[in-house]
Design a protein around this motif. Sequence first.
Motif, PDB file in Angstrom:
ATOM      1  N   SER A 226      53.050  82.335 -53.293  1.00  0.00           N
ATOM      2  CA  SER A 226      53.661  83.637 -53.070  1.00  0.00           C
ATOM      3  C   SER A 226      52.782  84.524 -52.186  1.00  0.00           C
ATOM      4  O   SER A 226      52.105  84.048 -51.284  1.00  0.00           O
ATOM      5  CB  SER A 226      53.929  84.297 -54.429  1.00  0.00           C
ATOM      6  OG  SER A 226      54.651  85.500 -54.270  1.00  0.00           O
ATOM      7  N   ASP A 227      52.792  85.823 -52.467  1.00  0.00           N
ATOM      8  CA  ASP A 227      52.097  86.784 -51.615  1.00  0.00           C
ATOM      9  C   ASP A 227      50.588  86.817 -51.888  1.00  0.00           C
ATOM     10  O   ASP A 227      50.080  86.124 -52.768  1.00  0.00           O
ATOM     11  CB  ASP A 227      52.709  88.182 -51.799  1.00  0.00           C
ATOM     12  CG  ASP A 227      52.739  88.610 -53.262  1.00  0.00           C
ATOM     13  OD1 ASP A 227      52.181  87.889 -54.117  1.00  0.00           O
ATOM     14  OD2 ASP A 227      53.314  89.665 -53.559  1.00  0.00           O
ATOM     15  N   ASP A 243      49.620  92.703 -46.219  1.00  0.00           N
ATOM     16  CA  ASP A 243      49.557  91.353 -46.780  1.00  0.00           C
ATOM     17  C   ASP A 243      49.566  90.383 -45.587  1.00  0.00           C
ATOM     18  O   ASP A 243      50.456  90.446 -44.736  1.00  0.00           O
ATOM     19  CB  ASP A 243      50.792  91.137 -47.671  1.00  0.00           C
ATOM     20  CG  ASP A 243      50.922  89.730 -48.211  1.00  0.00           C
ATOM     21  OD1 ASP A 243      50.757  88.771 -47.449  1.00  0.00           O
ATOM     22  OD2 ASP A 243      51.247  89.597 -49.407  1.00  0.00           O
ATOM     23  N   ILE A 245      50.259  87.231 -45.285  1.00  0.00           N
ATOM     24  CA  ILE A 245      51.445  86.376 -45.210  1.00  0.00           C
ATOM     25  C   ILE A 245      52.606  87.142 -44.586  1.00  0.00           C
ATOM     26  O   ILE A 245      53.285  86.662 -43.669  1.00  0.00           O
ATOM     27  CB  ILE A 245      51.832  85.870 -46.614  1.00  0.00           C
ATOM     28  CG1 ILE A 245      50.680  85.077 -47.254  1.00  0.00           C
ATOM     29  CG2 ILE A 245      53.096  85.021 -46.533  1.00  0.00           C
ATOM     30  CD1 ILE A 245      50.276  83.845 -46.519  1.00  0.00           C
ATOM     31  N   ASP A 246      52.830  88.362 -45.067  1.00  0.00           N
ATOM     32  CA  ASP A 246      53.904  89.190 -44.510  1.00  0.00           C
ATOM     33  C   ASP A 246      53.623  89.567 -43.056  1.00  0.00           C
ATOM     34  O   ASP A 246      54.537  89.668 -42.232  1.00  0.00           O
ATOM     35  CB  ASP A 246      54.068  90.462 -45.338  1.00  0.00           C
ATOM     36  CG  ASP A 246      54.626  90.182 -46.726  1.00  0.00           C
ATOM     37  OD1 ASP A 246      55.230  89.116 -46.919  1.00  0.00           O
ATOM     38  OD2 ASP A 246      54.437  91.037 -47.619  1.00  0.00           O
ATOM     39  N   LYS A 249      54.369  86.561 -40.883  1.00  0.00           N
ATOM     40  CA  LYS A 249      55.823  86.369 -40.916  1.00  0.00           C
ATOM     41  C   LYS A 249      56.536  87.394 -40.039  1.00  0.00           C
ATOM     42  O   LYS A 249      57.515  87.072 -39.349  1.00  0.00           O
ATOM     43  CB  LYS A 249      56.306  86.467 -42.361  1.00  0.00           C
ATOM     44  CG  LYS A 249      57.797  86.265 -42.540  1.00  0.00           C
ATOM     45  CD  LYS A 249      58.176  86.384 -44.016  1.00  0.00           C
ATOM     46  CE  LYS A 249      59.674  86.296 -44.208  1.00  0.00           C
ATOM     47  NZ  LYS A 249      60.052  86.426 -45.633  1.00  0.00           N
ATOM     48  N   GLN A 376      46.566  83.246 -52.164  1.00  0.00           N
ATOM     49  CA  GLN A 376      47.954  83.573 -52.504  1.00  0.00           C
ATOM     50  C   GLN A 376      48.179  83.475 -54.002  1.00  0.00           C
ATOM     51  O   GLN A 376      47.550  82.662 -54.688  1.00  0.00           O
ATOM     52  CB  GLN A 376      48.915  82.626 -51.783  1.00  0.00           C
ATOM     53  CG  GLN A 376      48.992  82.855 -50.283  1.00  0.00           C
ATOM     54  CD  GLN A 376      49.898  81.851 -49.603  1.00  0.00           C
ATOM     55  OE1 GLN A 376      49.443  80.906 -48.991  1.00  0.00           O
ATOM     56  NE2 GLN A 376      51.206  82.064 -49.706  1.00  0.00           N
TER      57      GLN A 376
END
Length: 452
Positions: A226-227, A243, A245-246, A249, A376
Motif C-alpha cells: 500500500s502507501d 507520499d 508512491i502517489d 503515480k 510501504q
Amino acid sequence: MTSPLKGGLEINFQEAERGLSPREALEESNRCLYCYDAPCIQACPTGIDIPGFIKKIASGNFKGSAKTIMTANPVGASCARVCPTEELCEGACVLNHSTKPIMIGNLQRYSTDWAIQNKQALFKAGKKNGKKVAIVGSGPAGLSAARELALLGYSVTIFEAEKNPGGLNTYGIVSFRLPQSISYWEVEQVKSLDVDIKTNTRVGVDVSANQLTADYDAVILAIGMSDVPKLGIEGEELAEVYDAIDFVKATKTGAITDKFIGKKMAVIGAGNTAIDAATCSVRLGAEQVSIIYRRTQKEMTAYDFEYEFAKQEGVGFHWLTAPSRILSNESGQVTGIECVKMVLSEAGEDGRRRPVQIPGSEFVIPVDGVIRAIGQSRYVGLIEQFGIKHDEGVVTLDGDSYKTSHEKIFACGDVIFGKGQGEAMVVSAAQQGKKTAYEIDSILNCEAVDIA
C-alpha cells in the motif's frame, strides 16, 4: 495517448536509454558463447533460456526469440528494462572473466520491442477445463499467474482496484525507465488468452472476499503493498509533503503539473522508490534534490544502477542523517527540514547496525517540499477479510508452498515479501506467479482424479 504532464515537461519523461539498433543487436548476439550449462540461466529467477533467445536474434528469428523470453517470464518486456541484470544474468556471464558480459538485458529488450512494434500475439489459451480461479491484483505476480493458468485451460478473472491493469509496472515505476505502453502490451498478451480483467473493482468493497472463495475453485492474492507510512515527525501534515508512491503515480496519471520547477526537494529514504521520486523531481524541473538516509550508502536498498543513475541526474545524498521536523512559514508552506546526524551502532544479533542519534547535531536543510519514501504499508484489512494468517501484513505461507492458511487461497508477489520470505523484484514476483499457478493446477488436478 495524451501526455499526463503539463508545461512541456513530457519530453523529460521519455525513455532515458535507447534500445539497440539492428546492427548492434546482431553484433552483440554473436558475442554470446551459447554455453551448454549457461550460468546466466541459473541466475535468472524465471529461468529464461538466455543463450536460446540470443541465438534466435543472431539467426533473425525475432518472434521466436521474444516467445522464448515471454514463455519463461510473462513480464519479460518490463524486466528487460528494470531488472538488476548486473546482479543476475549479466553478473553470472562467463565473459566477465575475460572481456565484458553480454548485454542480456538490452538484447531481451530488443526482442520484446520487436514483438511490440510488430503487434505479435505470442500465445493461445489452453482448452477449458471447467475450473475457475480469481486473482486479486494485476501486477507482475497476478499477470504471471493468470497467463499460466489460462494456458493450462482455467477460466481466470483478475480483480483490479485501479483504472488500468499492470500494477507496479503501470503506476509505480517512472516512465523514463519503463513506459506504460510496455506494461499495457504485457497486459494485452494476458487478456488475449480470454482472461477477464475487472478494473475499478475493489475486493472487500465492490465484491466480498467470501464471495470469491465461494464462487471460485481457487483465489490468488497478488495485492502488492500500500502507501508509504508516516514519518512520525512534526510538520508532515503540510501540503508540500508527499507520499512517494502517489508522487510517481501522479506523473503517469495526469495529476501533476509544473509546480516543482525551480524548487528544492528532499526525499526521505534510499530504496528504489526513493530514487524514482528523486529523479522524477529532477525531471519535473526541481532546482535541487537531496536524498536523506539515516544509514550509509552500503546499507541503502536501491540497486547500484539506480544509485548511479540518480547521481548522473544531479541528485545529492545526505548519509547518516535523519529528519526530526519539517519547518514551515506563517502561510503553512514548507521552508526546510530539520535533521540530526546519526552514527551506526555495533551489529546486533541480526547482524545489522542500528542508527543512533548524535546529541546536539541538529541542522536545517532549506527545502520547498518533502517526499516520504521509507517503505510501504500493507493491506492488512483486506488480508484479514480473507481470514488468513499474516505477520503484520506479510501473508503466512504453508512451508514451501504458496498456499495460505485457507486451503483455497494462495498468495504471491509483494504481499509475501518480508519477515524473511520472498524477494522484492519484478522478476521474482513473475516467477512466484508462475509457480503459484502450477501449484494450483497440481492440487486441482489431483482433486479431479480423486473424485473420478
